[in-house]
Scaffold this motif. Structure first.
Motif, short mmCIF file in Angstrom:
data_model
loop_
_atom_site.label_atom_id
_atom_site.label_comp_id
_atom_site.label_asym_id
_atom_site.label_seq_id
_atom_site.Cartn_x
_atom_site.Cartn_y
_atom_site.Cartn_z
N GLY A 73 0.82 -1.21 0.00
CA GLY A 73 0.00 0.00 0.00
C GLY A 73 0.85 1.26 0.00
N LYS A 74 1.92 1.25 0.80
CA LYS A 74 2.81 2.41 0.84
C LYS A 74 3.50 2.61 -0.50
N LEU A 75 3.89 1.51 -1.14
CA LEU A 75 4.51 1.60 -2.45
C LEU A 75 3.53 2.17 -3.47
N SER A 76 2.29 1.73 -3.42
CA SER A 76 1.28 2.25 -4.35
C SER A 76 1.08 3.75 -4.14
N GLU A 77 1.04 4.18 -2.87
CA GLU A 77 0.91 5.61 -2.58
C GLU A 77 2.10 6.38 -3.11
N ALA A 78 3.29 5.85 -2.92
CA ALA A 78 4.50 6.54 -3.37
C ALA A 78 4.52 6.65 -4.89
N VAL A 79 4.06 5.63 -5.58
CA VAL A 79 4.04 5.66 -7.04
C VAL A 79 3.06 6.73 -7.53
N THR A 80 1.91 6.84 -6.87
CA THR A 80 0.92 7.84 -7.31
C THR A 80 1.37 9.26 -6.99
N ASN A 100 11.87 10.77 -13.49
CA ASN A 100 12.82 9.96 -14.25
C ASN A 100 13.67 9.09 -13.32
N ASN A 101 14.13 9.65 -12.20
CA ASN A 101 14.94 8.87 -11.26
C ASN A 101 14.08 7.88 -10.48
N GLY A 102 12.92 8.33 -10.05
CA GLY A 102 12.06 7.49 -9.23
C GLY A 102 11.34 6.42 -10.01
N SER A 103 11.05 6.69 -11.29
CA SER A 103 10.29 5.72 -12.07
C SER A 103 11.10 4.48 -12.37
N GLU A 104 12.42 4.65 -12.51
CA GLU A 104 13.26 3.48 -12.78
C GLU A 104 13.22 2.52 -11.60
N SER A 105 13.38 3.08 -10.38
CA SER A 105 13.36 2.20 -9.21
C SER A 105 11.95 1.73 -8.90
N ALA A 106 10.96 2.59 -9.10
CA ALA A 106 9.58 2.21 -8.80
C ALA A 106 9.07 1.18 -9.80
N SER A 107 9.45 1.35 -11.09
CA SER A 107 8.96 0.39 -12.07
C SER A 107 9.56 -0.98 -11.85
N SER A 108 10.82 -1.03 -11.44
CA SER A 108 11.42 -2.33 -11.16
C SER A 108 10.80 -2.94 -9.90
N SER A 109 10.41 -2.12 -8.93
CA SER A 109 9.80 -2.63 -7.70
C SER A 109 8.36 -3.05 -7.95
N THR A 110 7.65 -2.25 -8.72
CA THR A 110 6.24 -2.58 -8.94
C THR A 110 6.08 -3.77 -9.86
N SER A 111 7.07 -4.02 -10.73
CA SER A 111 6.91 -5.15 -11.63
C SER A 111 7.00 -6.47 -10.86
N LEU A 112 7.60 -6.47 -9.67
CA LEU A 112 7.71 -7.68 -8.88
C LEU A 112 6.46 -7.95 -8.06
N ILE A 113 5.64 -6.95 -7.85
CA ILE A 113 4.45 -7.09 -7.02
C ILE A 113 3.25 -7.33 -7.90
N PRO A 114 2.56 -8.44 -7.70
CA PRO A 114 1.37 -8.71 -8.55
C PRO A 114 0.24 -7.75 -8.22
#
Length: 107
Positions: free
Chosen positions: A73-80, A92-106
């Motif tokens: 939930g915290k990750l979803s909030e941070a992405v939004t 640009n900096n955050g999307s690289e790390s967030a996209s790699s993190s979110t791709s692991l979470i179903p």
């Protein structure tokens, strides 16, 4: 049928024996029943330990699941909350790390 009759006779005959033999049989039965009681007590203690460990482990798993869902939930909030502009440096900096993190979470 004959075997059953022989079994019954062999079971009854010792009771017609002498007093000494009956006392020995009573002692054997008593020792056997004590052994069975001790084994039953031991098995019950082992079962209690297994159940205690199982429920402790179950509680830990529940805690881990709730922590995982909380972090998701915290990750979803941070992405939004990331910057919406394409030119934004944080996006640009955050999307690289967030996209790699979110791709692991179903989802």
């Amino acid at each position: 049928m004959l075997e059953k009759i022989i079994d019954i006779i062999t079971a009854i005959l010792p009771f017609f024996g002498g007093r000494k033999k009956r006392q020995q049989m009573m002692q054997d039965v008593k020792e056997f029943s004590e052994l069975v009681k001790e084994q039953y007590g031991f098995l019950m203690k082992q079962l209690e330990k297994v159940l205690k460990d199982y429920f402790d482990l179950s509680d830990r798993v529940k805690e881990m699941h709730s922590e995982i869902f909380s972090l998701k939930g915290k990750l979803s909030e941070a992405v939004t909350l990331q910057c919406v502009n394409k030119e934004c440096i944080q996006r640009n900096n955050g999307s690289e790390s967030a996209s790699s993190s979110t791709s692991l979470i179903p989802a």
